[in-house]
Motif scaffolding. Structure first.
Motif, short mmCIF file in Angstrom:
data_model
loop_
_atom_site.label_atom_id
_atom_site.label_comp_id
_atom_site.label_asym_id
_atom_site.label_seq_id
_atom_site.Cartn_x
_atom_site.Cartn_y
_atom_site.Cartn_z
N SER B 9 -6.49 2.08 10.53
CA SER B 9 -6.46 2.16 9.07
C SER B 9 -6.91 0.83 8.47
O SER B 9 -6.65 -0.23 9.02
CB SER B 9 -5.05 2.50 8.61
OG SER B 9 -4.78 1.93 7.36
N GLY B 10 -7.57 0.88 7.32
CA GLY B 10 -8.01 -0.35 6.67
C GLY B 10 -6.89 -1.09 5.99
O GLY B 10 -7.04 -2.26 5.64
N LEU B 11 -5.74 -0.42 5.81
CA LEU B 11 -4.61 -1.03 5.11
C LEU B 11 -4.04 -2.20 5.90
O LEU B 11 -3.94 -2.11 7.13
CB LEU B 11 -3.50 0.00 4.89
CG LEU B 11 -3.55 0.90 3.65
CD1 LEU B 11 -2.31 1.78 3.64
CD2 LEU B 11 -3.62 0.07 2.38
N PRO B 12 -3.65 -3.28 5.19
CA PRO B 12 -2.99 -4.38 5.92
C PRO B 12 -1.67 -3.90 6.53
O PRO B 12 -1.05 -2.95 6.04
CB PRO B 12 -2.76 -5.44 4.85
CG PRO B 12 -2.99 -4.77 3.55
CD PRO B 12 -3.84 -3.57 3.78
N LEU B 13 -1.24 -4.58 7.60
CA LEU B 13 -0.05 -4.15 8.34
C LEU B 13 1.20 -4.10 7.46
O LEU B 13 1.99 -3.17 7.55
CB LEU B 13 0.19 -5.07 9.54
CG LEU B 13 -0.75 -4.83 10.72
CD1 LEU B 13 -0.58 -5.94 11.75
CD2 LEU B 13 -0.46 -3.48 11.36
N TYR B 14 1.37 -5.15 6.60
CA TYR B 14 2.60 -5.17 5.79
C TYR B 14 2.65 -3.95 4.87
O TYR B 14 3.71 -3.37 4.65
CB TYR B 14 2.71 -6.48 4.99
CG TYR B 14 1.83 -6.56 3.78
CD1 TYR B 14 2.29 -6.08 2.55
CD2 TYR B 14 0.54 -7.08 3.85
CE1 TYR B 14 1.48 -6.13 1.43
CE2 TYR B 14 -0.26 -7.12 2.75
CZ TYR B 14 0.20 -6.64 1.53
OH TYR B 14 -0.59 -6.67 0.43
N ALA B 15 1.47 -3.53 4.34
CA ALA B 15 1.44 -2.36 3.45
C ALA B 15 1.75 -1.10 4.24
O ALA B 15 2.41 -0.19 3.74
CB ALA B 15 0.07 -2.26 2.79
N GLN B 16 1.29 -1.06 5.49
CA GLN B 16 1.59 0.11 6.33
C GLN B 16 3.08 0.20 6.63
O GLN B 16 3.67 1.29 6.64
CB GLN B 16 0.82 0.02 7.65
CG GLN B 16 -0.66 0.28 7.51
CD GLN B 16 -1.30 0.50 8.88
OE1 GLN B 16 -0.72 1.13 9.74
NE2 GLN B 16 -2.50 -0.03 9.05
N ILE B 17 3.70 -0.96 6.90
CA ILE B 17 5.14 -0.96 7.18
C ILE B 17 5.91 -0.52 5.95
O ILE B 17 6.80 0.34 6.02
CB ILE B 17 5.61 -2.36 7.64
CG1 ILE B 17 4.95 -2.71 8.98
CG2 ILE B 17 7.13 -2.42 7.75
CD1 ILE B 17 5.13 -4.15 9.40
N ALA B 18 5.54 -1.07 4.77
CA ALA B 18 6.22 -0.70 3.52
C ALA B 18 6.06 0.80 3.28
O ALA B 18 7.03 1.49 2.92
CB ALA B 18 5.67 -1.50 2.35
#
Lengths: 305, 116
Positions: B9-18
């Motif tokens: 996914s192009g989303l940053p990791l922190y955004a994925q965790i949130a």
């Protein structure tokens, strides 16, 4: 070995009642009245009761345990071995307490002169009780090892190696029992205090258990501090199953050791069983264990294919 | 609760965790008052930097979803279950809008228009 129930639930308790009565019967005329029945932290006698009352107390406790075990075994026959093991261990413990008390009092005219309890005697007593428990387990046929209806879910996740599942199981009863144990320990100040306080601390520690599943393995950690905790690497796990845990089936709460299985029991209900290769299974009580078991099984599938 | 990351996914990791935590709260996998795994443990489990997890937790705290207490970790707040879904949709909207080259002001203007 699998003896018929009338033997395990009739003859074994009968032998225990006999063992309870024997030291009193053999030494009745040599016992002071009252006799020493309680020993302080320093090992010296500090409480007394008539021999008849002590014997009645021991037999009464044994009878209560005996009746409860008969009732539970009728209800959950699969777990008979655990309860018969418990019956034997408690019986041996009570009989041992009777023997040690009688030996300490024998030949005295005043209970104040009764001998002290030795640490060796107490350790021996615990060892005998443990041995009796194991013998009871074996005589009653042990636990059924095959679980043909085991529920082994597999979770459909796109990237099992990048997934984490975390959940916990919290019991109310261990908190209550832990508090009761601490109070009993403090109220009956003596040798038993240390034991009751230890039991209380262990119960409170195991009242809240967190389980985390990830590529690192399965991490099980206790209580608010997350300590003690241990990690089961995925490589040790053959598969994961959903299990409905009955604390009685594991002989209570906390960390339970049974042949072929170790269990961390905080409450009854939803639990996760890790079937390990070459090691005992590990059972943990945890909410939503179906998701956890599913993730473990899909991780195992991904790493093997 | 189940947290899933997607390395493609192009989303940053922190955004994925949130997003994963919002989904779990919205789905009722974590109840009000429950503790989330400690940031350090979660970071080790996901094999990411602890600051990535802390940044995700911080975002969730600013949204009012969780409370961060020293020594007690992250706790799911009262009333967070209903708002978790909205926050996730806003996060999705922001990601999609920035991919299409829209600025935050433009998105806010469009949202305002929907309200009137």
């Amino acid at each position: 070995m699998n003896l018929p129930r009338w033997l395990t639930l009739g003859l074994i308790p009968l032998a225990i009642y006999g063992a309870l009565g024997l030291p009193f019967a053999l030494n009745w005329s040599e016992l002071p009245n009252p006799m020493a029945s309680h020993w302080g932290l320093n090992g010296a006698a500090d409480g007394a009761m008539p021999p008849a009352v002590l014997l009645a107390l021991l037999v009464g406790i044994m009878a209560a345990v005996h009746i409860s075990v008969v009732r539970v075994v009728n209800r959950i026959p699969d777990e008979a071995a655990s309860f018969i093991a418990g019956l034997c261990a408690i019986g041996a413990l009570l009989a041992g307490v009777g023997w040690l008390s009688v030996l300490a009092n024998r030949g005295q005219t005043d209970w104040h002169a009764a001998g002290g309890l030795s640490v060796v005697g107490i350790l021996l007593l615990l060892a005998v009780a443990g041995g009796a428990g194991m013998a009871g387990w074996w005589l009653a046929g042990g636990r059924p090892t095959s679980r043909p209806n085991a529920d082994r879910p597999v979770l459909d996740v796109a990237n099992p190696t990048h997934a984490v599942w975390s959940s916990h199981g919290t019991g109310k009863l261990p908190y209550v029992l832990g508090a009761v144990s601490l109070i009993i320990g403090l109220a009956t100040w003596g040798l038993s205090t240390v034991v009751f306080i230890l039991i209380g601390l262990v119960l409170v520690t195991f009242a809240d258990v967190r389980t985390t599943v990830s590529q690192r393995g399965v991490v099980v950690s206790m209580g608010w501090l997350g300590f003690p905790s241990w990690i089961v690497p995925l490589s040790e796990i053959a598969n994961a199953e959903v299990e409905t845990v009955s604390p009685m089936a594991y002989g209570g709460w906390g960390y339970r050791v049974r042949p072929d299985v170790r269990a961390v029991v905080a409450r009854g209900g939803d639990g996760l069983r890790l079937v390990r290769t070459g090691k005992p299974d590990l059972v943990v009580t945890v909410d939503d264990s179906a998701t956890g078991a599913g993730l473990i099984n899909s991780m195992l599938g991904a790493s093997r294919s | 609760m189940l947290l899933e990351l997607n390395p493609e996914s192009g989303l940053p990791l922190y955004a994925q965790i949130a997003a994963a935590v919002r989904r779990a709260v919205g789905a009722g996998e974590v109840a009000v008052g429950d503790r989330l795994p400690a940031a350090r443990d979660l970071a080790q489990s996901l094999d990411v930097n602890m600051h990535t997890v802390l940044r995700a937790y911080n975002d969730l705290r600013e949204e009012g979803l969780i409370e961060l207490r020293r020594g007690r970790g992250a706790i799911v707040r009262q009333g967070s279950v209903a708002s978790a879904g909205i926050h996730q949709r806003i996060a999705d909207l922001a990601a999609e809008a920035s991919r299409q080259g829209l600025t935050a002001d433009e998105v806010v203007r469009m949202l305002r228009k929907e309200y009137s």
